[in-house]
Design a protein around this motif. Structure first.
Motif, mmCIF file in Angstrom:
data_model
loop_
_atom_site.group_PDB
_atom_site.id
_atom_site.type_symbol
_atom_site.label_atom_id
_atom_site.label_comp_id
_atom_site.label_asym_id
_atom_site.label_seq_id
_atom_site.Cartn_x
_atom_site.Cartn_y
_atom_site.Cartn_z
ATOM 1 N N ILE A 36 0.846 -1.202 0.000
ATOM 2 C CA ILE A 36 0.000 0.000 0.000
ATOM 3 C C ILE A 36 0.878 1.249 0.000
ATOM 4 O O ILE A 36 0.667 2.168 -0.798
ATOM 5 N N CYS A 37 1.861 1.277 0.878
ATOM 6 C CA CYS A 37 2.737 2.443 0.984
ATOM 7 C C CYS A 37 3.524 2.681 -0.304
ATOM 8 O O CYS A 37 3.638 3.823 -0.769
ATOM 9 N N CYS A 38 4.063 1.626 -0.890
ATOM 10 C CA CYS A 38 4.825 1.779 -2.137
ATOM 11 C C CYS A 38 3.943 2.300 -3.265
ATOM 12 O O CYS A 38 4.326 3.221 -3.997
ATOM 13 N N LEU A 39 2.766 1.715 -3.407
ATOM 14 C CA LEU A 39 1.843 2.165 -4.458
ATOM 15 C C LEU A 39 1.440 3.622 -4.240
ATOM 16 O O LEU A 39 1.379 4.410 -5.197
ATOM 17 N N ALA A 40 1.161 3.982 -3.006
ATOM 18 C CA ALA A 40 0.766 5.360 -2.707
ATOM 19 C C ALA A 40 1.929 6.327 -2.954
ATOM 20 O O ALA A 40 1.743 7.394 -3.551
#
Length: 92
Positions: A36-40
């Motif tokens: 989630i963090c990487c995509l965001a």
């Protein structure tokens, strides 16, 4: 000087704050949260700083609000993307 110790992307802090505020850290495991963090993070422009306090002094209220809105949208899109992917894997 070690760049990885001295410099960081301010958006990392904002995204982890948003993830916690939404309670995602209580819903998903560490690997899923990292995704989630990487995509965001890939959806927002980098804002590299040395010290978080620098942003408090040099960031206008309007800029801060825009950054928070960017984070909200980016995290929502990341979660939706991963949920859709997980659903597709279940159907396949």
């Amino acid at each position: 000087m070690k760049l990885h110790d001295d410099i960081h992307n301010f958006y990392e802090h904002l995204i982890t704050e948003r993830v916690t505020a939404l309670g995602l850290d209580k819903t998903y495991n560490a690997d899923y949260l990292a995704d989630i963090c990487c995509l965001a993070l890939n959806q927002v422009p980098p804002r590299y700083i040395r010290f978080d306090v620098d942003m408090a002094f040099y960031l206008s209220q309007t800029e801060r609000q825009q950054m928070e809105m960017n984070v909200e949208q980016a995290v929502e899109k990341a979660v939706n993307f991963l949920e859709k992917k997980k659903l597709q894997e279940l159907i396949s």
